[in-house]
Design a protein around this motif. Structure first.
Motif, mmCIF file in Angstrom:
data_model
loop_
_atom_site.group_PDB
_atom_site.id
_atom_site.type_symbol
_atom_site.label_atom_id
_atom_site.label_comp_id
_atom_site.label_asym_id
_atom_site.label_seq_id
_atom_site.Cartn_x
_atom_site.Cartn_y
_atom_site.Cartn_z
ATOM 1 N N HIS A 35 2.065 -2.612 -7.836
ATOM 2 C CA HIS A 35 3.014 -2.892 -6.827
ATOM 3 C C HIS A 35 3.054 -2.053 -5.348
ATOM 4 N N LEU A 36 1.647 -1.452 -4.810
ATOM 5 C CA LEU A 36 1.823 -1.627 -3.679
ATOM 6 C C LEU A 36 1.512 -2.920 -2.570
ATOM 7 N N ILE A 37 1.044 -3.945 -3.469
ATOM 8 C CA ILE A 37 0.413 -5.200 -2.487
ATOM 9 C C ILE A 37 1.874 -5.276 -2.395
ATOM 10 N N ARG A 38 2.558 -5.620 -3.792
ATOM 11 C CA ARG A 38 3.804 -6.820 -3.906
ATOM 12 C C ARG A 38 4.891 -5.846 -2.547
ATOM 13 N N GLU A 39 4.744 -4.637 -2.353
ATOM 14 C CA GLU A 39 5.931 -3.844 -1.417
ATOM 15 C C GLU A 39 5.103 -4.061 0.002
ATOM 16 N N LEU A 40 4.201 -4.283 0.952
ATOM 17 C CA LEU A 40 3.614 -4.125 1.850
ATOM 18 C C LEU A 40 4.271 -5.138 2.857
ATOM 19 N N LYS A 41 4.781 -6.171 1.920
ATOM 20 C CA LYS A 41 6.011 -7.086 3.209
ATOM 21 C C LYS A 41 5.910 -7.545 4.364
ATOM 22 N N PRO A 42 4.090 -7.528 5.135
ATOM 23 C CA PRO A 42 4.384 -7.762 6.371
ATOM 24 C C PRO A 42 4.793 -8.552 7.399
ATOM 25 N N PRO A 43 4.928 -8.194 8.367
ATOM 26 C CA PRO A 43 5.728 -10.036 9.259
ATOM 27 C C PRO A 43 5.011 -10.924 9.838
ATOM 28 N N ALA A 44 5.538 -12.191 9.455
ATOM 29 C CA ALA A 44 4.319 -13.422 9.645
ATOM 30 C C ALA A 44 3.567 -12.482 11.044
ATOM 31 N N GLY A 45 2.509 -12.830 10.921
ATOM 32 C CA GLY A 45 1.074 -13.043 12.284
ATOM 33 C C GLY A 45 1.174 -11.159 11.990
ATOM 34 N N GLY A 46 1.183 -10.137 10.972
ATOM 35 C CA GLY A 46 1.425 -9.121 11.684
ATOM 36 C C GLY A 46 0.299 -8.179 10.815
ATOM 37 N N ARG A 202 7.928 8.357 -5.011
ATOM 38 C CA ARG A 202 7.992 7.975 -6.364
ATOM 39 C C ARG A 202 6.961 8.856 -7.609
ATOM 40 N N ARG A 203 7.881 9.279 -8.555
ATOM 41 C CA ARG A 203 6.866 8.975 -9.715
ATOM 42 C C ARG A 203 6.104 7.540 -10.609
ATOM 43 N N LEU A 204 4.974 7.228 -10.745
ATOM 44 C CA LEU A 204 4.901 5.965 -11.281
ATOM 45 C C LEU A 204 4.399 6.239 -13.344
ATOM 46 N N TYR A 205 4.862 5.141 -14.262
ATOM 47 C CA TYR A 205 3.902 5.743 -15.279
ATOM 48 C C TYR A 205 3.877 7.413 -15.761
ATOM 49 N N ARG A 206 5.530 7.992 -15.548
ATOM 50 C CA ARG A 206 5.301 9.262 -15.938
ATOM 51 C C ARG A 206 4.936 10.430 -15.123
ATOM 52 N N GLY A 207 4.694 10.213 -13.895
ATOM 53 C CA GLY A 207 4.039 10.668 -13.203
ATOM 54 C C GLY A 207 2.204 10.898 -13.336
ATOM 55 N N TYR A 208 1.806 9.475 -14.124
ATOM 56 C CA TYR A 208 0.236 9.311 -13.941
ATOM 57 C C TYR A 208 0.178 9.114 -12.525
ATOM 58 N N ALA A 209 0.943 8.106 -11.719
ATOM 59 C CA ALA A 209 0.563 7.906 -10.484
ATOM 60 C C ALA A 209 1.934 7.917 -9.081
ATOM 61 N N ASP A 210 1.551 8.487 -8.396
ATOM 62 C CA ASP A 210 2.245 8.578 -6.505
ATOM 63 C C ASP A 210 2.508 7.786 -6.073
ATOM 64 N N TYR A 211 3.257 6.990 -5.925
ATOM 65 C CA TYR A 211 3.588 5.877 -4.217
ATOM 66 C C TYR A 211 4.600 6.658 -3.422
ATOM 67 N N ALA A 212 4.212 6.389 -2.460
ATOM 68 C CA ALA A 212 5.032 6.595 -1.573
ATOM 69 C C ALA A 212 5.154 5.821 -0.091
ATOM 70 N N GLU A 213 6.415 5.597 0.511
ATOM 71 C CA GLU A 213 5.739 4.959 1.529
ATOM 72 C C GLU A 213 6.469 5.892 2.603
ATOM 73 N N LEU A 214 5.646 5.773 4.017
ATOM 74 C CA LEU A 214 5.882 6.470 5.552
ATOM 75 C C LEU A 214 7.226 5.482 6.078
ATOM 76 N N THR A 215 8.910 4.793 6.097
ATOM 77 C CA THR A 215 9.390 3.377 7.147
ATOM 78 C C THR A 215 9.746 4.332 8.101
ATOM 79 N N ARG A 216 10.308 3.586 8.735
ATOM 80 C CA ARG A 216 11.319 3.531 9.793
ATOM 81 C C ARG A 216 12.445 3.256 9.440
ATOM 82 N N ASN A 217 13.108 4.752 9.297
ATOM 83 C CA ASN A 217 14.628 5.117 9.840
ATOM 84 C C ASN A 217 15.630 4.103 10.722
#
Length: 217
Positions: A35-46, A202-217
């Protein structure tokens, strides 16, 4: 002996033999990594940095998904890096993935890459193994480009699962020197409030894992 040297020796001792079957076993309980890898979405050449890259499993998967980006991995365990290098070579990705040995909590540890700033910095089941995990988060943030993002996935507090399961899991993880970070969300909220970033948690799988992103506002 410094804390970093002690941690390096501990991690080498823990993974000296486990590294050979690490990926086969961890796929069953290190949930949310893809899930984390799918959300990375780096820019081309990033440029994408993984702090605590282990066997290179995530770097390889991400490099295949994002062929226009370059990837960098740091780990404190020499044994894990030996395995990661071999796996990356076998995947034919040595030209796009660069590894370095170092302490994730040291902001200067990644200077050897020669990259002034990273578009994405991520931690996949790493912070629960780093004694000074808050410092590791700050170290990653210090190497982030102005419009970059931090991604985290790690063990959660098991809020939606039976108490016996959480107790058993935490006891088992402790034997591997793994401590799920109850203060992760609060730490990320503090980091977001001190910068121009927003937080998605976000809490994934009923709290089994935590997923977070710090994103530019």
């Amino acid at each position: 002996m410094s804390g970093a040297v002690e941690t390096a020796r501990l991690m080498d001792a823990v993974y000296r033999h486990q590294r050979h079957f690490y990926d086969v076993t961890r796929k069953y309980y290190l949930l949310g990594r893809d899930h984390l890898i799918r959300e990375l979405k780096p820019p081309a050449g990033g440029d994408v940095l993984e702090l605590g890259c282990g066997t290179g499993r995530n770097l390889i998967a991400a490099a295949k998904l994002y062929p226009d980006a370059r990837f960098y991995g740091l780990d404190i365990s020499r044994h894990m890096l030996e395995t990661a290098k071999r796996n990356i070579e076998n995947a034919g990705l040595s030209d796009r993935i660069t590894l370095i040995e170092g302490d994730a909590a040291n902001p200067s540890a990644t200077e050897g890459f020669g990259v002034p700033g990273f578009d994405r910095v991520y931690y996949s089941y790493t912070l629960s193994m780093i004694p000074i995990w808050r410092e590791a988060l700050q170290a990653g943030a210090s190497r982030l480009k102005g419009d970059g993002r931090i991604h985290v996935v790690d063990f959660g507090q098991q809020q939606g699962l039976p108490r016996w399961f959480a107790k058993l899991l935490f006891s088992w993880l402790k034997s591997f020197h793994v401590t799920p970070r109850a203060g992760l969300e609060a730490e990320l909220e503090a980091m977001a409030s001190q910068s121009e970033h927003g937080l998605r948690f976000r809490r994934l799988y009923r709290g089994y894992a935590d997923y977070a992103e710090l994103t530019r506002n």
